[in-house]
Write a protein that holds these residues in place. Structure first.
Motif, PDB file in Angstrom:
ATOM      1  N   LEU A  19     113.233 102.344 -54.749  1.00 29.45           N
ATOM      2  CA  LEU A  19     112.151 101.444 -55.140  1.00 29.45           C
ATOM      3  C   LEU A  19     112.652 100.007 -55.207  1.00 29.45           C
ATOM      4  N   ASP A  20     113.871  99.828 -55.713  1.00 36.10           N
ATOM      5  CA  ASP A  20     114.431  98.481 -55.812  1.00 36.10           C
ATOM      6  C   ASP A  20     114.702  97.864 -54.439  1.00 36.10           C
ATOM      7  N   ASP A  21     114.907  98.713 -53.436  1.00 38.10           N
ATOM      8  CA  ASP A  21     115.149  98.218 -52.079  1.00 38.10           C
ATOM      9  C   ASP A  21     113.859  97.816 -51.367  1.00 38.10           C
ATOM     10  N   ALA A  22     112.722  98.205 -51.933  1.00 42.22           N
ATOM     11  CA  ALA A  22     111.432  97.936 -51.286  1.00 42.22           C
ATOM     12  C   ALA A  22     110.845  96.609 -51.764  1.00 42.22           C
ATOM     13  N   ASP A  23     109.848  96.129 -51.037  1.00 43.00           N
ATOM     14  CA  ASP A  23     109.183  94.871 -51.370  1.00 43.00           C
ATOM     15  C   ASP A  23     107.752  95.070 -51.875  1.00 43.00           C
ATOM     16  N   ILE A  24     107.080  96.099 -51.347  1.00 41.16           N
ATOM     17  CA  ILE A  24     105.666  96.354 -51.688  1.00 41.16           C
ATOM     18  C   ILE A  24     105.464  97.858 -51.811  1.00 41.16           C
ATOM     19  N   GLY A  25     104.718  98.276 -52.820  1.00 41.86           N
ATOM     20  CA  GLY A  25     104.394  99.689 -52.991  1.00 41.86           C
ATOM     21  C   GLY A  25     102.994  99.998 -52.485  1.00 41.86           C
ATOM     22  N   ILE A  26     102.830 101.191 -51.903  1.00 40.42           N
ATOM     23  CA  ILE A  26     101.521 101.643 -51.413  1.00 40.42           C
ATOM     24  C   ILE A  26     101.171 102.962 -52.105  1.00 40.42           C
ATOM     25  N   CYS A  27     100.010 103.005 -52.770  1.00 40.96           N
ATOM     26  CA  CYS A  27      99.515 104.237 -53.406  1.00 40.96           C
ATOM     27  C   CYS A  27      98.142 104.546 -52.806  1.00 40.96           C
ATOM     28  N   PRO A  28      98.103 105.365 -51.748  1.00 38.48           N
ATOM     29  CA  PRO A  28      96.855 105.546 -51.011  1.00 38.48           C
ATOM     30  C   PRO A  28      95.995 106.723 -51.454  1.00 38.48           C
ATOM     31  N   SER A  29      96.370 107.428 -52.520  1.00 35.53           N
ATOM     32  CA  SER A  29      95.725 108.698 -52.873  1.00 35.53           C
ATOM     33  C   SER A  29      94.211 108.573 -53.012  1.00 35.53           C
ATOM     34  N   ILE A  30      93.528 109.588 -52.540  1.00 35.61           N
ATOM     35  CA  ILE A  30      92.081 109.662 -52.727  1.00 35.61           C
ATOM     36  C   ILE A  30      91.753 109.945 -54.181  1.00 35.61           C
ATOM     37  N   TYR A  31      92.675 110.643 -54.857  1.00 36.39           N
ATOM     38  CA  TYR A  31      92.465 110.917 -56.281  1.00 36.39           C
ATOM     39  C   TYR A  31      93.813 111.164 -56.947  1.00 36.39           C
ATOM     40  N   GLU A  32      93.976 110.661 -58.169  1.00 31.13           N
ATOM     41  CA  GLU A  32      95.115 110.973 -59.029  1.00 31.13           C
ATOM     42  C   GLU A  32      94.599 111.074 -60.458  1.00 31.13           C
ATOM     43  N   GLY A  33      94.959 112.167 -61.145  1.00 32.68           N
ATOM     44  CA  GLY A  33      94.609 112.270 -62.557  1.00 32.68           C
ATOM     45  C   GLY A  33      95.402 111.274 -63.384  1.00 32.68           C
ATOM     46  N   PHE A  34      96.679 111.140 -63.049  1.00 31.69           N
ATOM     47  CA  PHE A  34      97.542 110.113 -63.634  1.00 31.69           C
ATOM     48  C   PHE A  34      98.564 109.774 -62.556  1.00 31.69           C
ATOM     49  N   GLY A  35      98.540 108.553 -62.096  1.00 30.92           N
ATOM     50  CA  GLY A  35      99.339 108.185 -60.929  1.00 30.92           C
ATOM     51  C   GLY A  35     100.777 107.844 -61.267  1.00 30.92           C
ATOM     52  N   PHE A  36     101.624 108.870 -61.466  1.00 34.35           N
ATOM     53  CA  PHE A  36     103.031 108.615 -61.752  1.00 34.35           C
ATOM     54  C   PHE A  36     103.696 107.740 -60.685  1.00 34.35           C
ATOM     55  N   PRO A  37     103.462 107.993 -59.371  1.00 33.05           N
ATOM     56  CA  PRO A  37     104.083 107.123 -58.375  1.00 33.05           C
ATOM     57  C   PRO A  37     103.743 105.654 -58.577  1.00 33.05           C
ATOM     58  N   LEU A  38     102.494 105.375 -58.935  1.00 38.31           N
ATOM     59  CA  LEU A  38     102.092 103.996 -59.187  1.00 38.31           C
ATOM     60  C   LEU A  38     102.875 103.412 -60.358  1.00 38.31           C
ATOM     61  N   VAL A  39     102.961 104.165 -61.448  1.00 36.61           N
ATOM     62  CA  VAL A  39     103.667 103.676 -62.631  1.00 36.61           C
ATOM     63  C   VAL A  39     105.150 103.452 -62.329  1.00 36.61           C
ATOM     64  N   GLU A  40     105.732 104.359 -61.545  1.00 38.55           N
ATOM     65  CA  GLU A  40     107.143 104.220 -61.177  1.00 38.55           C
ATOM     66  C   GLU A  40     107.370 102.947 -60.370  1.00 38.55           C
TER      67      GLU A  40
ATOM     68  N   ARG B 102      90.324 104.658 -56.259  1.00 39.98           N
ATOM     69  CA  ARG B 102      89.733 105.906 -56.733  1.00 39.98           C
ATOM     70  C   ARG B 102      90.567 106.507 -57.873  1.00 39.98           C
ATOM     71  N   GLY B 103      89.918 107.405 -58.648  1.00 42.74           N
ATOM     72  CA  GLY B 103      90.608 108.133 -59.703  1.00 42.74           C
ATOM     73  C   GLY B 103      91.181 107.208 -60.753  1.00 42.74           C
ATOM     74  N   SER B 104      92.390 107.539 -61.227  1.00 41.48           N
ATOM     75  CA  SER B 104      93.014 106.796 -62.325  1.00 41.48           C
ATOM     76  C   SER B 104      93.708 105.521 -61.856  1.00 41.48           C
ATOM     77  N   LEU B 105      93.863 105.327 -60.548  1.00 47.58           N
ATOM     78  CA  LEU B 105      94.740 104.254 -60.065  1.00 47.58           C
ATOM     79  C   LEU B 105      94.295 102.852 -60.499  1.00 47.58           C
ATOM     80  N   PRO B 106      93.007 102.473 -60.360  1.00 45.14           N
ATOM     81  CA  PRO B 106      92.619 101.142 -60.838  1.00 45.14           C
ATOM     82  C   PRO B 106      92.824 100.974 -62.344  1.00 45.14           C
ATOM     83  N   GLU B 107      92.596 102.043 -63.091  1.00 44.12           N
ATOM     84  CA  GLU B 107      92.763 102.020 -64.551  1.00 44.12           C
ATOM     85  C   GLU B 107      94.212 101.711 -64.913  1.00 44.12           C
ATOM     86  N   LEU B 108      95.157 102.307 -64.203  1.00 46.83           N
ATOM     87  CA  LEU B 108      96.573 102.107 -64.491  1.00 46.83           C
ATOM     88  C   LEU B 108      97.089 100.794 -63.906  1.00 46.83           C
ATOM     89  N   LEU B 109      96.616 100.437 -62.730  1.00 43.80           N
ATOM     90  CA  LEU B 109      97.102  99.248 -62.040  1.00 43.80           C
ATOM     91  C   LEU B 109      96.712  97.958 -62.747  1.00 43.80           C
TER      92      LEU B 109
END
Length: 411
Positions: free
Chosen positions: A305-326, A339-346
């Motif tokens: 993750l530290d080697d990357a510049d931008i994260g992409i979370c494309p899921s159609i649905y997540e109950g709780f988006g751990f990848p996004l939080v990470e 969709r789903g929990s992603l806007p709420e967490l983001l």
């Protein structure tokens, strides 16, 4: 808070993938640190837990270790002391039903160790089994539902073109009818986001006043202070298992469009890859722009993750988006599905897009690539957003008043 004897229940608990085993490990560790006595009753695969947790295996025939008819017959023949529900389970499994969660309650309540100790527990906490538990359990039952699996079913059907396969998918998910009836026995329901609460109330016909939202705990510490780094146009996406709900296909097609526009970017995908998307990569001729990594240790995940510049979370649905939080915990600006929990967490830590609109995703990636100030603003917002999250000890602390509510009969 009194120190309680808590039985955690889970029909299967893979320790390395999926949410159930990871949730059990983190929750049991945190409850032990708060002085509670924890026993886990789980079917296979078993969770990887603290040595102070009393882990009791609920033996199952293992029908879903294989999808070969002959092997399932052999497993059934070898299974000892068959009861009537074992025959029912075998019939359901060979006719296409995912029957494990349906029969977990029966196997649990016929387990000798459970029978001996059942009356000693103050609380039963079920982890997504949603089985038809007896009153002995349901009178002291709290249930965690990470998200309603109805949505997985609907997405799988949506992405399947063959009619007979659609029928097969519906048959597989027929355990949901059982769960809808069984869930009503739970005194309180825990779910990790407001979006999941709304979906559960609707799809399970469950009273909203008995659903409590507690964000899951997180273990990855954020980076601080934020320091801008050299930009190299490297994107990262965490998909765990490559299923339709994770929506990797749209990212691959967007990457192709950007490549055709002469934009030189690289995409690192952390997780499994199914044959369909592997073929798509070859068809789009973008293999040289993609790096795949299998499941990683926490340290390896942080490094990538530290080697990357931008994260992409494309899921159609997540109950709780751990990848996004990470991703946010490492100060990444993120482009996430709306969709789903992603806007709420983001919140304000990135851009959102319609997960069915490839062109919109392409525009958002290009916008992030070309605007340094925007990236740095979202990166800082990611780190600031992490102040709203908490660890598993605080998660356990938030559970304790709900346990007490059940013990006192106020629910």
């Amino acid at each position: 808070m009194l120190k309680l004897k808590i039985a955690l229940l889970s029909y299967r608990s893979d320790p390395f993938s999926g949410g159930q085993g990871i949730y059990l490990k983190n929750l049991s560790d945190a409850l032990i640190r708060r002085g509670h006595k924890i026993t886990i009753f789980s079917g296979n695969p078993l969770p990887d837990v603290n040595k102070n947790v009393d882990l009791i295996e609920i033996k199952t025939p293992g029908f879903f270790e294989t999808f070969e008819f002959k092997k399932r017959i052999d497993l059934f023949k070898k299974y000892p002391e068959k009861k009537i529900f074992d025959y029912q389970d075998f019939f359901d499994s060979i006719t296409g039903v995912f029957s494990e969660p349906i029969y977990f309650a029966k196997r649990l309540e016929n387990n000798k160790e459970f029978i001996k100790r059942a009356n000693s527990f103050d609380i039963f906490h079920d982890n997504q089994s949603i089985s038809n538990f007896s009153n002995l359990i349901s009178n002291r039952l709290i249930t965690t539902v990470h998200h309603p699996v109805h949505i997985d079913r609907d997405i799988d059907i949506q992405f399947e073109r063959k009619f007979l396969k659609k029928i097969s998918i519906k048959r597989w998910y027929s355990f949901l009818t059982n769960q809808k009836n069984s869930l009503k026995k739970s005194k309180i329901l825990i779910t990790p986001t407001q979006s999941s609460k709304n979906d559960i109330a609707n799809l399970f016909s469950f009273e909203k006043k008995r659903i409590e939202v507690i964000w899951n705990g997180i273990n990855i510490k954020k980076v601080e202070p934020f320091k801008p780094k050299k930009f190299t146009s490297r994107l990262v996406s965490i998909i765990s298992s490559d299923v339709p709900m994770k929506n990797l296909e749209i990212v691959l097609k967007s990457l192709k469009d950007l490549s055709d526009q002469g934009i030189n970017i690289k995409l690192k995908i952390i997780g499994d890859l199914r044959e369909k998307n592997n073929n798509l990569i070859k068809q789009l001729e973008i293999a040289d722009k993609i790096e795949f990594l299998p499941k990683l240790s926490k340290d390896q995940l942080i490094q990538n993750l530290d080697d990357a510049d931008i994260g992409i979370c494309p899921s159609i649905y997540e109950g709780f988006g751990f990848p996004l939080v990470e991703m946010m915990s490492r100060g990444l600006p993120v482009i996430a599905s709306n969709r789903g929990s992603l806007p709420e967490l983001l919140s304000n830590a990135g851009l959102t897009f319609n997960p069915f609109d490839k062109d919109e995703l392409t525009v958002k990636i290009k916008q992030m690539l070309e605007n340094k100030k925007l990236r740095e603003k979202f990166a800082l917002n990611s780190l600031n957003r992490m102040d709203d999250f908490f660890d598993w000890d605080e998660y356990a602390m938030k559970l304790e008043p709900l346990y007490q509510k059940i013990l006192s009969g106020h629910f």
